[in-house]
Design an enzyme around this catalytic site. Structure first.
Site, PDB file in Angstrom:
ATOM      1  N   ASP A  68      44.727  37.915  40.528  1.00 18.03           N
ATOM      2  CA  ASP A  68      44.214  39.283  41.189  1.00 18.03           C
ATOM      3  C   ASP A  68      44.093  39.127  42.766  1.00 18.03           C
ATOM      4  OD1 ASP A  68      42.384  41.689  40.157  1.00 18.03           O
ATOM      5  OD2 ASP A  68      41.187  40.655  41.626  1.00 18.03           O
ATOM      6  N   LEU A  69      44.508  40.188  43.325  1.00 17.14           N
ATOM      7  CA  LEU A  69      44.273  40.244  44.887  1.00 17.14           C
ATOM      8  C   LEU A  69      43.086  40.505  45.302  1.00 17.14           C
ATOM      9  CD1 LEU A  69      47.417  42.597  45.546  1.00 17.14           C
ATOM     10  CD2 LEU A  69      47.666  40.205  45.313  1.00 17.14           C
ATOM     11  N   ASP A  90      45.794  45.793  40.782  1.00 14.17           N
ATOM     12  CA  ASP A  90      46.098  44.671  41.578  1.00 14.17           C
ATOM     13  C   ASP A  90      46.066  43.460  40.722  1.00 14.17           C
ATOM     14  OD1 ASP A  90      43.451  44.540  41.441  1.00 14.17           O
ATOM     15  OD2 ASP A  90      43.062  43.978  43.922  1.00 14.17           O
TER      16      ASP A  90
END
Length: 399
Positions: free
Chosen positions: A255-256, A298
């Site tokens: 996950d960003l 994301d």
């Protein structure tokens, strides 16, 4: 290979490649499917072989001269060879071995030429019973030729011409000027049937391309081109189905960090561009054979069957480090995001989709809680951990 779709080889010889050509810009997978169509529809194939052998045999019995006997022998040998080659090709295709496609195509053309030869000698024999029977048979075969071979329209056109063309060239020898109309009728008929084969081929290719695009869109993220959640689920289920415990299987959940801020600051277009750049970088970072998927927003998944144990942590740390390098959205905008990663592996965290995804998600949550931009491998479940504890020595017994 059980359960996999049989795959027939594409023709390799120059002549057979030309006969089976489906036109420019046709994807390779569709070419394989069209070639496979040449080996299909067994009922029509068997009916055609039986019809031509029966007709040539009956006419040879009725007119036992050398031309008709040779035609009958050729037809029997050619039909037998076609059937044997077809059965061999089907068996090899099921095992994904090379198939005798070139030979099969040439035998089909030779079979059509045999029908045309039989029609010619029957018409010029003066026996109108035999001529009528053979010409009716030849005409009936045209429908089967079109239906079976429109995946290779040139081949269908050549077979139609070889089947009916000799009927036209026989008319000058019949002593009936009215039959010379065949020089006008048959070319138009051959042309129209050949064009019909090309038309059916174009429709089939267009339909297959549309189905291919729809299937791709159903399993892939349109923004990045990566597999989506559906594509990931299928790939993970396939990996679990063939999992034998001898090779690693890891689910890397990524996950960003800070993506929302960039999206809000620079706009959704910039956010989409960033996701594309992250996807491209991920593709370059993973090993060949690993699957990279975007499952929404994301969030990304890397499915790896090549890294296990200690190297998993190094892989995760490398992804965190490399994905945190700056991205150029355009000539003026450079941004930086972080990446938090949670990793689960089989069989420690389960051998089903839900268990592995749940363990990886929990590890990702832990990475976020510990300060983000880090990699966490999911801890072993109690059952697995208990197996790793040393066994207590048994108490000595007092005699």
């Amino acid at each position: 290979m059980t359960g996999e779709t049989p795959r027939f080889s594409l023709p390799r010889w120059r002549l057979t490649r030309w006969l089976a050509d489906t036109g420019p810009d046709v994807p390779m997978e569709i070419r394989y499917a069209l070639v496979a169509g040449l080996f299909g529809t067994m009922p029509i194939f068997i009916a055609g072989l039986f019809n031509t052998v029966a007709v040539s045999l009956l006419v040879a019995i009725r007119i036992p001269t050398w031309p008709f006997i040779l035609w009958c022998v050729f037809d029997i040998l050619c039909c037998s060879a076609r059937l044997v080659v077809l059965l061999i090709a089907r068996r090899r295709a099921a095992r994904h071995e090379p198939t005798p496609t070139d030979l099969y195509i040439l035998l089909g053309v030779a079979w059509a030429a045999g029908i045309g030869f039989g029609a010619f000698i029957s018409l010029t024999s003066g026996d109108w019973v035999s001529a009528t029977l053979v010409c009716l048979s030849a005409t009936a075969m045209v429908g089967g030729v079109c239906f079976r071979n429109f995946g290779a329209p040139r081949m269908a056109g050549v077979m139609i011409a070889l089947t009916l063309g000799p009927c036209t060239f026989a008319t000058p020898f019949l002593g009936e000027p009215i039959l010379l109309i065949g020089f006008v009728q048959l070319p138009f008929f051959i042309y129209s049937m050949s064009r019909a084969a090309f038309g059916l081929n174009s429709m089939l290719v267009a339909t297959m391309q549309a189905e291919r695009e729809h299937a791709f869109q159903a399993k892939h993220d349109l923004l990045t081109g990566l597999p989506n959640r559906v594509g990931l689920n299928q790939a993970l289920k396939a990996s679990l189905a063939r999992y034998d415990g001898t090779r690693p299987l890891a689910v890397v959940y990524l996950d960003l960090d800070g993506f929302k801020t960039i999206n809000d600051t620079h706009g959704h277009k910039a956010g989409d561009r960033l996701l594309q750049l992250v996807s491209d970088r991920l593709r370059r970072l993973v090993r060949a054979g690993d699957l990279v998927a975007r499952i929404g927003g994301d969030e990304f998944i890397v499915l790896s069957e090549q890294v296990g144990g200690g190297p998993l942590k190094r892989l995760g740390d490398r992804l965190v480090r490399e994905l945190s390098q700056p991205y150029s959205l355009d000539d003026q905008v450079r941004v930086t995001v972080g990446a938090s990663i949670g990793i689960a592996r089989a069989p420690d965290h389960g051998l089903d989709l839900e268990s592995l995804m749940s363990a990886a998600d929990s590890a990702l949550y832990q990475a976020k809680s510990d300060g983000k931009s880090r990699c966490v491998i999911a801890p072993l479940p109690r059952e697995a951990a208990s197996r790793l504890l040393p066994q207590a020595a048994p108490l000595s017994t007092v005699a």
